[in-house]
Design a protein around this motif. Sequence first.
Motif, PDB file in Angstrom:
ATOM      1  N   TYR A  88      13.523   6.515  -1.450  1.00  0.00           N
ATOM      2  CA  TYR A  88      12.579   6.201  -2.521  1.00  0.00           C
ATOM      3  C   TYR A  88      12.440   4.687  -2.567  1.00  0.00           C
ATOM      4  O   TYR A  88      13.380   3.979  -2.919  1.00  0.00           O
ATOM      5  N   VAL A  89      11.266   4.188  -2.174  1.00  0.00           N
ATOM      6  CA  VAL A  89      11.011   2.752  -2.154  1.00  0.00           C
ATOM      7  C   VAL A  89      10.643   2.317  -3.571  1.00  0.00           C
ATOM      8  O   VAL A  89       9.553   2.610  -4.056  1.00  0.00           O
ATOM      9  N   MET A  90      11.542   1.594  -4.230  1.00  0.00           N
ATOM     10  CA  MET A  90      11.315   1.181  -5.616  1.00  0.00           C
ATOM     11  C   MET A  90      10.522  -0.116  -5.707  1.00  0.00           C
ATOM     12  O   MET A  90       9.809  -0.359  -6.688  1.00  0.00           O
ATOM     13  N   GLY A 147       6.934   2.852  -4.612  1.00  0.00           N
ATOM     14  CA  GLY A 147       6.579   4.163  -5.153  1.00  0.00           C
ATOM     15  C   GLY A 147       6.598   5.270  -4.128  1.00  0.00           C
ATOM     16  O   GLY A 147       6.591   6.448  -4.488  1.00  0.00           O
ATOM     17  N   SER A 148       6.658   4.915  -2.843  1.00  0.00           N
ATOM     18  CA  SER A 148       6.662   5.927  -1.790  1.00  0.00           C
ATOM     19  C   SER A 148       8.009   6.631  -1.708  1.00  0.00           C
ATOM     20  O   SER A 148       9.056   6.039  -1.967  1.00  0.00           O
ATOM     21  N   VAL A 201      -1.388   9.869  -2.519  1.00  0.00           N
ATOM     22  CA  VAL A 201      -1.716  11.019  -3.368  1.00  0.00           C
ATOM     23  C   VAL A 201      -3.178  10.924  -3.774  1.00  0.00           C
ATOM     24  O   VAL A 201      -3.679   9.851  -4.122  1.00  0.00           O
ATOM     25  N   THR A 202      -3.871  12.056  -3.708  1.00  0.00           N
ATOM     26  CA  THR A 202      -5.312  12.055  -3.957  1.00  0.00           C
ATOM     27  C   THR A 202      -5.712  12.921  -5.137  1.00  0.00           C
ATOM     28  O   THR A 202      -6.891  13.056  -5.425  1.00  0.00           O
ATOM     29  N   THR A 244       7.695  13.287 -10.283  1.00  0.00           N
ATOM     30  CA  THR A 244       8.874  14.107 -10.563  1.00  0.00           C
ATOM     31  C   THR A 244       9.957  13.851  -9.527  1.00  0.00           C
ATOM     32  O   THR A 244      11.153  13.755  -9.853  1.00  0.00           O
ATOM     33  N   LEU A 245       9.548  13.693  -8.265  1.00  0.00           N
ATOM     34  CA  LEU A 245      10.494  13.399  -7.191  1.00  0.00           C
ATOM     35  C   LEU A 245      11.150  12.031  -7.421  1.00  0.00           C
ATOM     36  O   LEU A 245      12.375  11.886  -7.294  1.00  0.00           O
ATOM     37  N   GLN A 246      10.347  11.052  -7.768  1.00  0.00           N
ATOM     38  CA  GLN A 246      10.869   9.708  -8.052  1.00  0.00           C
ATOM     39  C   GLN A 246      11.873   9.753  -9.212  1.00  0.00           C
ATOM     40  O   GLN A 246      12.961   9.165  -9.131  1.00  0.00           O
ATOM     41  N   LYS A 247      11.490  10.432 -10.276  1.00  0.00           N
ATOM     42  CA  LYS A 247      12.340  10.510 -11.462  1.00  0.00           C
ATOM     43  C   LYS A 247      13.671  11.180 -11.142  1.00  0.00           C
ATOM     44  O   LYS A 247      14.734  10.744 -11.610  1.00  0.00           O
ATOM     45  N   THR A 248      13.635  12.220 -10.326  1.00  0.00           N
ATOM     46  CA  THR A 248      14.860  12.943  -9.976  1.00  0.00           C
ATOM     47  C   THR A 248      15.821  12.046  -9.205  1.00  0.00           C
ATOM     48  O   THR A 248      17.025  12.012  -9.489  1.00  0.00           O
TER      49      THR A 248
END
Length: 280
Positions: free
Chosen positions: A45-47, A66-67, A115-116, A126-130
């Motif tokens: 996760y690239v912050m 964000g990626s 993301v489109t 959700t993935l980032q948050k997890t």
Amino acid sequence: MRKSSFIRESITIEPNLDIGFVEVTPEMIRPYTPYHWHDSYEIIYVMSGSMTVQTLPVSKTTYVSGSVICTPPYQIHDITASKDTHFILAMIPSEVMRKYIPDLDQITFMIPKVVTSEIERTKLETLQKTMYQMLVAITFQEHGYLLRFQSSFFELMYQLYHNYSHYNKPATQIDKNYERLQQILSYVQDHYTSVITIDEISSYVNLQPQYFCHFFKKYMGQSFLSYVYEVRISKIEKDLLQTTDSIGTIAERHGFTNIDLFRKKFYKKNQCMPREYRRR
């Protein structure tokens, strides 16, 4: 957490956890990791900052803040990161994933770079948050943190499986070539401190020397000797920053017996001499 050179990279599994997990801050960044591979799923996760991942056959993708990147086991790749990159890395062993995802060998997890739609954006957030929740749990280690970490880890696996799984195509000749490349990279990792001749490495993978040179250049985009130098320099860079050993000692430790050749190769890659690199 840049993974680079045809080597198998080992990641330490955290005590009491099923996976490897680490936060990499800008102060810890290695700008380049040579071609390498894992027997685990590599989730990044690239912050902040940016990161370029190049896989074989040559495919280069740049990821920004964000990626979330998922590199599957045995995928040969290298990583180049900007100096301000800050990311979270999770290494999930295949055997751990397979316990909960029986058809794991038939699927690939594909997380879109861009993301489109609002639905895709929600899934990514959700993935980032997890992953961030996993970081908070392991960093502060409050009462019950292992439960919090493991619950977030299971949520991460569920999201990957439910939102990003795609079934694979049948194996091809390319897959067999990857297996041979993995053998080559692993051999280099184990023997890079010694002289590795073309006859030696080509015999190891059952190829004629001339064809081996063609095969390696075709799939790696560089000569075998250049790759060996790249692996050595990558190891030396790490020791220059993490030890106080003399430059000559470090160079010799990692296979350079000719100090002038070492300085030439080091300068070509970094545009500075080892002493200057150490002072950065």
